[in-house]
Design an enzyme around this catalytic site. Sequence first.
Site, mmCIF file in Angstrom:
data_model
loop_
_atom_site.group_PDB
_atom_site.id
_atom_site.type_symbol
_atom_site.label_atom_id
_atom_site.label_comp_id
_atom_site.label_asym_id
_atom_site.label_seq_id
_atom_site.Cartn_x
_atom_site.Cartn_y
_atom_site.Cartn_z
ATOM 1 N N SER A 189 0.860 -1.186 0.000
ATOM 2 C CA SER A 189 0.000 0.000 0.000
ATOM 3 C C SER A 189 0.896 1.237 0.000
ATOM 4 C CB SER A 189 -0.867 -0.002 1.255
ATOM 5 O OG SER A 189 -1.397 1.276 1.489
ATOM 6 N N TYR A 202 -2.021 -0.981 10.316
ATOM 7 C CA TYR A 202 -2.165 -1.288 8.878
ATOM 8 C C TYR A 202 -0.909 -0.831 8.128
ATOM 9 C CZ TYR A 202 -3.909 -1.205 4.070
ATOM 10 O OH TYR A 202 -4.054 -1.397 2.710
#
Length: 315
Positions: A189, A202
């Site tokens: 990401s 995350y």
Amino acid sequence: MSGCCLAECVGWAALAVFAAKSLYNVSHFIYTTFLGRLLGHGIDLASCGPWAVVTGATDGIGKSFAKQLAAAGLNVVLVSRNSAKLQKVADEIKSEHSSIQVKTIAVDFTESQKIYNTLRDELNKLQIGILINNVGMLIGFGQRFGNIEDDKSIHDIINCNILSMARMCHIILPQMTKRKKGVIVNVGSLSSAMPTPYLTIYGATKAFVEKFSRDLAAEVQSLGITVQTVHPGYVATNMASHMKPSYISPHPDTFAAATLRTLGLEQRTAGYWTHKIQLYFTDLANFFIPRHLLESGVIKHFDELKKAAQNKKSR
Ligand SMILES: NC(=O)c1ccc[n+]([C@@H]2O[C@H](COP(=O)([O-])OP(=O)(O)OC[C@H]3O[C@@H](n4cnc5c(N)ncnc54)[C@H](OP(=O)(O)O)[C@@H]3O)[C@@H](O)[C@H]2O)c1
């Protein structure tokens, strides 16, 4: 040479280096995003082997990867939690590509040990040319890490985002090594490339993807295996449900197609062109802007998102 003349020379030299680097960056962007594939460069997906495996394949980016790999002529193994959803996606793919075989494996990647025996037994029966480690989950969006109430979700996200990738690579690499051929795509990401307070766990799992994937790529390159690290920005899926499809948050089909076009051309990529620009400026910002300013910018962004959500609720 006078001091003034020396300073002028150094200034011109710095400008020349900056101009050459900028020219290289722009050419590289155009080549990897548009020209490379048109010129027939990159990896021919169908030549990698008869089967592709996609984790998190029933929705979003994973489903789009699976559909496009099938369209390129590969048989696909879909791996996700929900048997009914897996069957539905398998039927969808088979109805569009009748010559393609589709296999489904229902496992929950939040579990740690047992599921990998099942995966190893099933996948070792097949010749896997492409592995896409796409599965991922998000917890604590916009929350302080200490305020996450569900302790189990902390184990879950580590198992799902980190362990799944490491174990899947470990299962598939021996057969790729034997054949001296294979492609592994690890989905990280953009959040791994920047500070992500209020998205701490995350962002940290995705930083693991970055480090693991890039070092693995160097380790297996000489064995004929390509490992690509993909760092998407926002993609309009369930995970980013507040985003509508746009140039900033493309539809997952658009994102997956763009990413597959970069295979063999870029080892670390953000896949889609606007995300590549975001990744480039993020890397640049990390170099030029003090970290505490970047961190406060991210915190401000989350505060604005929270305010917007509250306003929407109260209307
Ligand atoms: N969307 C974005 O803006 C964005 C941005 C950056 C990075 N990413 C990354 O891109 C990847 C794909 O994200 P996405 O947006 O496509 O997500 P998504 O739409 O939420 O889809 C997730 C997929 O993973 C499966 N899945 C979720 N938890 C699972 C588990 N515990 N075990 C097995 N399968 C599971 C889901 O299927 P079932 O529910 O049927 O199991 C679904 O097929 C993730 O790694 C994510 O971190 C996404």
